[in-house]
Scaffold this active site. Sequence first.
Site, PDB file in Angstrom:
ATOM      1  N   HIS A 230       0.658  -1.524   0.355  1.00  0.00           N
ATOM      2  CA  HIS A 230       0.071   0.017   0.368  1.00  0.00           C
ATOM      3  C   HIS A 230       0.858   1.480   0.027  1.00  0.00           C
ATOM      4  O   HIS A 230       0.143   2.562  -0.242  1.00  0.00           O
ATOM      5  CB  HIS A 230      -0.993   0.201   0.540  1.00  0.00           C
ATOM      6  CG  HIS A 230      -0.471  -0.117   2.754  1.00  0.00           C
ATOM      7  ND1 HIS A 230      -0.183  -1.240   3.232  1.00  0.00           N
ATOM      8  CD2 HIS A 230       0.004   1.309   3.248  1.00  0.00           C
ATOM      9  CE1 HIS A 230       0.088  -0.089   4.827  1.00  0.00           C
ATOM     10  NE2 HIS A 230       0.254   0.564   4.870  1.00  0.00           N
ATOM     11  N   ASP A 263       0.274  -7.570   0.859  1.00  0.00           N
ATOM     12  CA  ASP A 263       0.782  -6.384   1.474  1.00  0.00           C
ATOM     13  C   ASP A 263       2.044  -6.416   1.252  1.00  0.00           C
ATOM     14  O   ASP A 263       3.180  -5.721   2.733  1.00  0.00           O
ATOM     15  CB  ASP A 263       0.206  -5.655   2.364  1.00  0.00           C
ATOM     16  CG  ASP A 263       0.292  -4.235   2.821  1.00  0.00           C
ATOM     17  OD1 ASP A 263       0.650  -3.112   1.715  1.00  0.00           O
ATOM     18  OD2 ASP A 263       0.172  -3.526   3.536  1.00  0.00           O
ATOM     19  N   SER A 345       4.642   2.865   7.952  1.00  0.00           N
ATOM     20  CA  SER A 345       4.346   0.938   6.419  1.00  0.00           C
ATOM     21  C   SER A 345       5.509   1.108   6.084  1.00  0.00           C
ATOM     22  O   SER A 345       6.083   1.712   5.706  1.00  0.00           O
ATOM     23  CB  SER A 345       3.221   1.559   5.830  1.00  0.00           C
ATOM     24  OG  SER A 345       1.741   1.893   6.885  1.00  0.00           O
TER      25      SER A 345
END
Length: 503
Positions: A230, A263, A345
């Site tokens: 992402h 992911d 992230s």
Amino acid sequence: MSTENEGTAVPPAPSAPPVPVAAPAASAPQEHPAPTEGAPTTPIPPVPSENHGGQEHTPPHAGQTPGYPAASTGGAPQGPYGQPQGQQPQGSAPQGDWPPPAPPTVPSYAGGSGGGGSDWGASYQQPAPKPRSGRGGLVAGILVAALVAGGLGGGLGYTLAKDNDTSSSTTVSASDSGGTVKRDPGTVAGVAAKALPSTVTIEAESSSGEGGTGTGFVFDTEGHIVTNNHVVADAVDGGKVTATFPTGKKFDAEVVGHAQGYDVAVIKLKNAPSDLKPLTLGNSDKVAVGDSTIAIGAPFGLSNTVTTGIISAKNRPVASSDGSGSNASYMSALQTDASINPGNSGGPLLDAQGNVIGINSAIQSSSGGGLGGTTQSGSIGLGFAIPINQARYVAQQLIQTGKPVYAKIGASVSLEDGTGGAQITEKGASGSEAVEAGGPAAKAGLKPGDVITKLDDHVIDSGPTLIGEIWTHKPGDKVTVTYERGGKSHTVDLTLGSRQGDS
């Protein structure tokens, strides 16, 4: 558990207003000697000597908050005596609105929006400095006291030295060094010093200008960087990706491969330097609850931030999304209370020895914000990381083929909660068969309506939990499935199949 991934914005911090000092208590007028030549002459603000209007006014204590604009002034800024700014006090006692109201609370994080990507840090202006009128006399008074005390101290020091010294002079020297500071490799500072040079801040931008900021870490000496899908998803089709090291060196990069379901993504630096030092990968299967953790990332755009915590739980079923609601990722995650925020992230989650044990990927937030959301979320101590054993396998597949490979049982399961397990649906996606003909589930005798309650020794309470557990395995692995049919429990062994790509 359903969470959202992370995305970025930094609020301005309100400047601290000057702190007033208590005025001396009222007393009978006294004569003050004229200042000596060279002494400060700035006058001390006048102090009311008697009550007015029958009201008794007590001087504010040191540490009280200075006045802010009152409603009666129409919002006009006021000076330290409650008068409109620019007017000097006339010697009267403070009005009845003293003490003033408390200062405004610290603002919450700024909201943001992202068109399917993470939010960029919001810009802000530093507030104008507060007026400093009315403090000159106070400073002068303190200076006079300091001079007197300094002279007295110097005289005493000289006298004592003279009485106890038989030599012609005395020299006193203070050490100018606190000694050499040594940080062992096992300390947080030692781990951070070793890991930071191999951690990068990633900026990804789509062809339309949308994008966000995340983190990644050096995977090998060839210039491959591991991060979250992402983080770079916006730049996959004709976008732009850059990676910046703590030294400030910035490199263009390209997306080698990405796995939306896991992911996980891999980018490669263009013109990669020859001195890259990959981070050491640990063994996430050996991690225990209570182990120390260290997270590195760029929360809200603040690159190279280090936070600490512990492993709060293992095998935590997490279904996360990028905020659009259509792209879900599933993991059997490591849960940590190390502070993780939008921008962390893709960054490494390290153990106490500096080994990577996970990739920070998602947070549980009470505000419901996150990457691509309409509000900015923050850490509440519930962060989730992809176990490195799984991420390592995915990254290697992406480097070799550019596409992810998923393990599968060959059956469609319900993603709804409350089924008491992972229930095999009556129909698959787009009207296909729920149990794939000739697939692993069919060979093991599973049928639509069966409810899978365990995979090996892991309890399965929903479809997302089953998917996350299956994806911790590789195609070809043998697993034991416990399921219920007609109120009875059954156990069967099956060999996992494989699926390539996200489609």
